[in-house]
Each structure stands twice: as C-alpha cells, then as structure tokens.
Design an enzyme around this catalytic site. Structure first.
Site, short mmCIF file in Angstrom:
data_model
loop_
_atom_site.label_atom_id
_atom_site.label_comp_id
_atom_site.label_asym_id
_atom_site.label_seq_id
_atom_site.Cartn_x
_atom_site.Cartn_y
_atom_site.Cartn_z
N ASP A 202 -18.83 30.89 11.05
CA ASP A 202 -17.91 29.35 11.84
C ASP A 202 -16.50 30.36 11.85
O ASP A 202 -15.35 29.96 12.18
CB ASP A 202 -17.55 28.40 11.06
CG ASP A 202 -17.44 28.81 9.72
OD1 ASP A 202 -17.31 29.23 8.90
OD2 ASP A 202 -16.54 28.20 9.52
N SER B 181 -21.52 27.04 7.78
CA SER B 181 -20.59 27.85 7.65
C SER B 181 -21.35 29.55 7.56
O SER B 181 -21.79 29.84 8.20
CB SER B 181 -19.68 28.26 6.26
OG SER B 181 -19.18 29.00 5.57
N HIS B 182 -21.01 30.37 6.48
CA HIS B 182 -21.64 31.50 6.20
C HIS B 182 -23.43 31.01 6.06
O HIS B 182 -24.51 32.22 5.65
CB HIS B 182 -21.60 31.77 4.49
CG HIS B 182 -21.06 31.44 3.89
ND1 HIS B 182 -20.60 30.42 3.53
CD2 HIS B 182 -21.65 31.20 2.45
CE1 HIS B 182 -20.51 29.71 2.03
NE2 HIS B 182 -20.72 30.22 2.22
N THR C 117 -17.98 21.11 -1.08
CA THR C 117 -16.59 21.29 -1.25
C THR C 117 -16.57 21.52 0.21
O THR C 117 -14.68 21.77 0.06
CB THR C 117 -16.52 23.38 -1.44
OG1 THR C 117 -17.78 22.93 -2.92
CG2 THR C 117 -15.79 24.33 -1.94
N ARG D 13 -23.34 19.28 3.79
CA ARG D 13 -24.28 20.47 3.84
C ARG D 13 -25.28 19.80 3.62
O ARG D 13 -25.92 20.27 2.54
CB ARG D 13 -23.46 21.61 3.67
CG ARG D 13 -23.72 22.74 4.67
CD ARG D 13 -22.89 24.32 4.03
NE ARG D 13 -21.86 23.89 4.28
CZ ARG D 13 -20.99 25.27 3.69
NH1 ARG D 13 -21.04 25.90 2.75
NH2 ARG D 13 -19.36 25.13 4.54
N LYS E 248 -18.10 18.57 8.84
CA LYS E 248 -17.49 17.66 8.40
C LYS E 248 -16.15 17.31 9.27
O LYS E 248 -16.20 17.65 10.70
CB LYS E 248 -16.79 18.69 7.60
CG LYS E 248 -16.17 20.23 8.54
CD LYS E 248 -15.43 20.94 7.33
CE LYS E 248 -14.97 22.39 7.97
NZ LYS E 248 -13.72 23.16 7.43
N ARG F 63 -21.60 29.87 -10.66
CA ARG F 63 -20.76 30.85 -10.37
C ARG F 63 -20.16 31.56 -11.96
O ARG F 63 -19.31 30.58 -12.58
CB ARG F 63 -19.49 31.00 -9.34
CG ARG F 63 -20.05 29.95 -7.83
CD ARG F 63 -19.19 29.94 -7.21
NE ARG F 63 -20.05 29.74 -6.11
CZ ARG F 63 -21.57 30.00 -4.71
NH1 ARG F 63 -21.69 30.78 -5.34
NH2 ARG F 63 -21.19 29.15 -3.26
N LYS G 111 -8.45 28.63 6.87
CA LYS G 111 -8.62 30.49 6.39
C LYS G 111 -9.47 30.17 7.97
O LYS G 111 -10.06 30.04 9.01
CB LYS G 111 -9.59 30.40 5.58
CG LYS G 111 -11.27 29.93 5.32
CD LYS G 111 -11.89 30.27 4.23
CE LYS G 111 -13.36 29.49 3.95
NZ LYS G 111 -13.53 28.56 2.63
N GLU H 286 -10.83 34.04 -3.28
CA GLU H 286 -11.58 34.99 -3.83
C GLU H 286 -12.85 35.55 -2.54
O GLU H 286 -14.25 36.12 -2.73
CB GLU H 286 -12.35 35.42 -4.92
CG GLU H 286 -12.75 33.63 -6.07
CD GLU H 286 -14.36 33.55 -5.07
OE1 GLU H 286 -14.98 34.34 -5.27
OE2 GLU H 286 -14.75 31.90 -4.76
N ASP I 187 -14.05 31.42 9.53
CA ASP I 187 -12.91 31.43 8.93
C ASP I 187 -13.20 32.03 7.51
O ASP I 187 -12.37 32.10 7.24
CB ASP I 187 -13.19 30.12 8.59
CG ASP I 187 -14.43 29.76 7.53
OD1 ASP I 187 -15.51 30.41 7.32
OD2 ASP I 187 -14.26 28.74 6.44
N ARG I 188 -13.66 33.38 7.64
CA ARG I 188 -14.30 33.84 6.54
C ARG I 188 -13.98 35.49 6.96
O ARG I 188 -14.09 36.14 8.10
CB ARG I 188 -15.92 34.12 5.58
CG ARG I 188 -15.53 32.84 4.42
CD ARG I 188 -16.49 33.15 4.36
NE ARG I 188 -16.41 31.84 2.94
CZ ARG I 188 -18.22 31.65 1.93
NH1 ARG I 188 -17.62 32.70 1.28
NH2 ARG I 188 -17.76 30.44 1.42
N ASP J 156 -17.53 35.40 9.40
CA ASP J 156 -18.83 34.79 8.81
C ASP J 156 -18.72 33.85 10.47
O ASP J 156 -19.19 33.66 11.12
CB ASP J 156 -18.85 34.06 7.35
CG ASP J 156 -17.81 33.19 7.69
OD1 ASP J 156 -17.44 32.98 9.30
OD2 ASP J 156 -18.51 31.83 6.84
#
Ligand code: G1P
Ligand code: ZN
Length: 544
Positions: free
Chosen positions: A280, A114-115, A19, A23, A127, A497, A377, A365, A282-283, A278
């Site tokens: 990096d 990321s997180h 996504t 990773r 990435k 999910r 983001k 979300e 972005d969240r 988070d």
C-alpha cells in the site's frame, strides 16, 4: 434510482482491529455480510455519514474492486454527501491520508493488508482513518469493535454499480461519487517538500536509480515521479504494474522479499541507489550500492540530514519512534537538541504528536518513516528525502552511513520473528516473562546484567490516554536492549517478535557482522524467555 435496503444481520466474531485495522484472510472477508458488518460498524461509530464526505481507496489487491463497490453503495445508502474514490479503486495509504486532509472529510476507508501477500488465498484488510488523515486511535478502533459485537442491520443500495475507471462525478441516490486521479495531488505535495530541480539534476547526471514497486500500489506513483517528473531513465522503476496478487510475490520491502533489488544493488557496478515500497505504499526499503540501510538507521540519517530538503530547512521540532525501533535516532536528536518521543508500535500513536507540532519526523523499525506532511508513513517520501540528501551531499550511501556512525555511534540492531506459532504458547511465553519482570534486575543472562525490565506503558502526552502492555523491555548494564512483543497484524497463529540492540561508539568496531555482534543478546533472550522450549523453534523464521 437505487433503493436503500436495510439488511438484518448479526455480529460476527473476531472483528477486532489490530495494529493497523482489521486484517484477515481474503476468504474470511468474502463471506456474506463480513465486510458489510464492519463497514456499517465504522459508520455507526463515527456518528453516521449523513451529509459528510468519505474518502475511499485501496492497494489494488484481489477483492479490492468488489469491496470498493460495496463501500460506495453502503456510503450512499447511509446518506453520505460525497465519496471521493481513487480511480480504479486505487489510493496508496499516504495518498489517501493526503486526500482525507485536503478535502476536509469525515475520514476515509483504506482497503489494504499492507505488505501481506494478496490473492484468493492471501490477505485482505480494511481500516478507518480519521479526518486528520491518520489511522483511528485505539479509543475509536475499540468502539468500532464494540459496535461489531452488537450490530443488527446494515444499509446498502440495491443493485448499485459505479464505473470507477473513469475520472468524473456520478450521482448515486443522493450521493456524489467523485472518481479522482489517484496520483496528482500526491505528486504536487512532494513537489512542495523537496528540491525537485536538484534531484532532477542528480538523476540525469548518470546516477543510477533502481526502484522496485513490487507489482503493488506505488507503481503508477513512482513512474510519474521518478521517470516523468524527475528525469530518471526509462526502466528505472521495476515491477511497476500493480497486480491483484502482486505477481505472486510478497510485497514486503525487506532484503528477503525484494530479492531482485538486493541482487542488483550488491553486484559490482550496480545502481547507485535502490529502493522499494510495500503493498500500500507506506513502507520503504533503502539500499546503497553494496550496503543495506536498516530502517532504524535510515530514520537516524533522515533526521540528521532533513534540513537539506526545503520543507525541513528550518529544522525539526522533534522526532518520534516506536519503542522497539533502535535508539539511533535518539543519538541524533540529542545532538540536535530536539525531543524524542517513544510510542507503542503502530503509526496511530504518532498522530497526536504530529497534530500538536511536537514532532516533524516519525519512524518505525518495520520500514516506516514519515513526516508531518500526512498522517501515515510514506514510502516514496522517504525515498525522495534520501534522493534530496544525495543530491546535496553527492556522496555514496556507504560513505554517508560510515560518516553517520562515526559521528553518532552505531546501534547494531536486528528483529527476529518467530512466525505462525501456537497462539496460546505465544501468550504464555509473554505472560511468563511479564510475571518475572520484577526479579530480572540484578540477574545476569549470558553474561549480561539486567538493570531494568518492564512492560512498556505509554501515556499519550496530548490526549492523556494510557496504553499498557505494549512490549517487554529488558535493558542491560551496557545499554543494550531486548524487546519482546506479539505481532498485532498477523492472520495465522501468533508471531513473536524479538528486537535486539547494542550500541557501539567505537568507529573501529562499527563494521562487524550484525548477527554476530548481537549473538550474546540472543542467548540472553533465550535464557530469559525460553523461546525454543516454549515455541519448539530453535531459529527465528526471519531476521531483519
Ligand atoms: C507491524 C510493525 C509495525 C507497523 C505495523 C503496520 O505491526 O511491527 O511497526 O506499524 O506492522 O505496518 P506488528 O505486526 O508488529 O503488530
Ligand atoms: Zn503498508
């Protein structure tokens, strides 16, 4: 002068970006040639680096500094004219997107998982972002993957080490390596979007802010922004020092992992406004005193109130959300008379819409919100937009939420994750549901009648590409919705999910317990997909 070495190599299995990039466990990345193969595959796919400028930075996790050195020596060996590197190897993901755009580069490499937790036993990631500043589209990531399957050599400088802790320019081979301030450009951009004077007035009026940087990349950005520039009292930013293992924590801004923040916000007399970001940057997590704001709701509130910030005073051209994100933002867009785009999961799908000016704000979300100011983001941007709105409205978060639901209705929403389940079982579950999609309409599950069921397929309105199998959607007669998909960012087993959503227009019924309200949908999902039988799990690992 350092010598360019051409190293013979052979393909390594499993270098398919998910996504958001490639990773894997840190140990996988530290295998000889693993990072090098992937980086050379990126360079080869984008037509080489000769004469171009590359941006480079990461979230500071374990292995970041070493990986930065590797990428610099490979970029130089591949003939890059310039490499712009965040000082200390640090660039938040949104800041990297900004630098890529601002300096008209050939794109950038972002080192982050990321997180996901970091450290020798944690995760690492990489990435490639395109010159427009956003994550590479699927056509490019697939081409990079194809290249990893046939790679036979990579180029690297011999014994090259660059001092990345001092701002300035170093010449390496024929490449200018510029070590840049990681924070300055980003703060300047934020200043141009928001009413800093109004926010400063709020933050110096006794209003209490609690920002948790979770020992991740936003620490230095948040200190510079909130305390230095916007006047929040010292100590408003918590866990501000980025650490390679995030202090042993899980840098995922949700109520479970941002426990300290949640405790502070839920205690009587606690801060007025709380937020976290988070690994990096972005969240975002948004919390008011006594109320957690679900990301899908936050997106809707931001869309409804964005005009209160100077950059959006003229209104929004449109809004985009990932398919599993609740439809709360749609309710607002409808009233505003602006279009809504529903895309597959992952920020890369927003890039075209933003580039074409079709949308101004996007959200997912999974705690991602952003706008056309960059192509990622942006956690701190979301926090600042909230602060700008609070500075204008001078109401509590709880009051803003209640008023919002009254006006637009409430979309009760939750995501249930079943983590680290057997990959084959997970794939089997999804394909079994996929096979019966045609028979679902007309049938009832746990008393809910299905009206439509499909596997989400996205036709990009800008480049005409089609992305299939992006998640199972089951829509009930009353408009409630079940979405199921497998995560594309995990590094162990599979994660299922399940996203659940029920719309409640009646203000009297808008203050129920989310999980209780959604219970009938959970039962329906179980009947449809037989989750407990197939995965052996009776409960999800997390409910967000
Ligand atoms: C997750 C989120 C998705 C987000 C991605 C990267 O992907 O669900 O919204 O874009 O992380 O932050 P997933 O693991 O579901 O594939
Ligand atoms: Zn992130």
């Amino acid at each position: 002068m350092s010598q360019v070495n051409t190293i013979t190599t052979s393909p390594i299995d499993g270098q398919r970006p998910g996504t958001s990039g490639l990773r894997k466990k840190t140990q996988v990345f530290s295998q000889p040639g693993y990072l090098e193969n992937f980086v050379q595959s990126i360079f080869d796919t984008i037509g080489g680096l000769k004469g171009s400028t590359l941006v480079l930075g990461g979230d500071g996790r374990y292995f970041n500094r070493q990986a930065v050195q590797t990428v610099i020596s490979m970029a130089a060996a591949n003939g890059a004219a310039r490499v712009l590197v965040g000082k200390g190897g640090i660039l938040s993901t949104p800041a990297a997107s900004l630098v890529i755009r601002k300096h008209k580069t050939a794109g950038g490499i972002i080192l982050s998982a990321s997180h996901n937790p970091g450290g020798p036993d944690g995760d690492f990631g990489i990435k490639y972002n395109v010159p427009a500043g956003g994550p590479a589209p699927e056509s490019v990531t697939e081409a990079i993957y194809a290249r990893t399957r046939e790679i036979d050599r990579y180029q690297i400088l011999e014994e090259c080490h660059c001092d990345i802790d001092r701002e300035g320019t170093v010449e390496i081979a024929n490449t200018r390596v510029e070590i840049i301030d990681s924070v300055a450009d980003y703060i300047a951009l934020m200043r141009s979007i928001f009413d800093f004077a109004a926010i400063r007035e709020l933050l110096t009026s006794g209003f209490k802010l609690h920002f948790d940087a979770m020992h991740a990349v936003t620490g230095p950005y948040a200190l510079a922004l909130f305390e230095d520039e916007l006047g929040a009292p010292q100590g408003s930013v918590f866990n501000a020092v980025p650490l390679p293992d995030f202090g042993g924590g899980h840098p995922d801004p949700n109520p479970v992992h941002a426990k300290e923040l949640m405790q502070a916000m839920m205690s009587p007399g606690g801060p007025d406004f709380g937020a976290a970001s988070d690994g990096d940057g972005d969240r975002n997590l948004i919390v008011g005193r006594g109320i957690y704001v679900a990301p899908s709701d936050s997106l809707a509130v931001l869309v409804a109130n964005a005009h209160l910030a100077p950059a959006y005073a003229g209104g929004l051209s449109g809004v985009a959300r990932s398919m599993p994100t609740s439809q709360a933002a749609d309710c607002v867009a409808e009233k505003l008379g602006i279009p809504v785009f529903e895309t597959p999961t992952g920020w890369k799908f927003f890039g075209n819409l933003l580039d074409e000016g079709l949308v101004t704000i996007c959200g997912e979300e999974s705690a991602g919100t952003g706008s056309d100011h960059v192509r990622e983001k942006d956690g701190l941007w979301a926090v600042l937009l909230w602060l700008n709105i609070l500075a204008e409205r001078r109401e509590s978060v709880i009051d803003i939420m209640s008023a919002h639901w009254q006006q637009f209705g409430r979309n009760y929403y939750s995501r249930h994750d079943y983590e680290n389940i057997d990959s084959d079982a997970a794939a089997g579950l999804i394909s079994a549901v996929r096979d019966q999609l045609g028979q679902l309409p007309g049938q009832s599950f746990a008393g809910l009648r299905v009206v439509t069921a499909d596997d989400f397929c996205y036709d990009d309105p800008v480049d005409g590409s089609t992305s299939r199998n992006q998640g199972i959607r089951v829509i009930m007669e009353d408009g409630s919705r079940i979405v199921m998909r497998l995560s594309g960012t995990g590094t162990e087993g599979a994660t299922l999910r399940v996203y659940l959503e029920i719309f409640e227009p009646d203000p009297i019924k808008q203050h129920g317990d989310v999980q209780q309200v959604l219970a009938p949908l959970v039962a329906a999902a179980e009947e449809i997909a037989r989750i407990s039988t197939i995965t052996g799990r009776t409960e999800p690992d997390t409910r967000t």
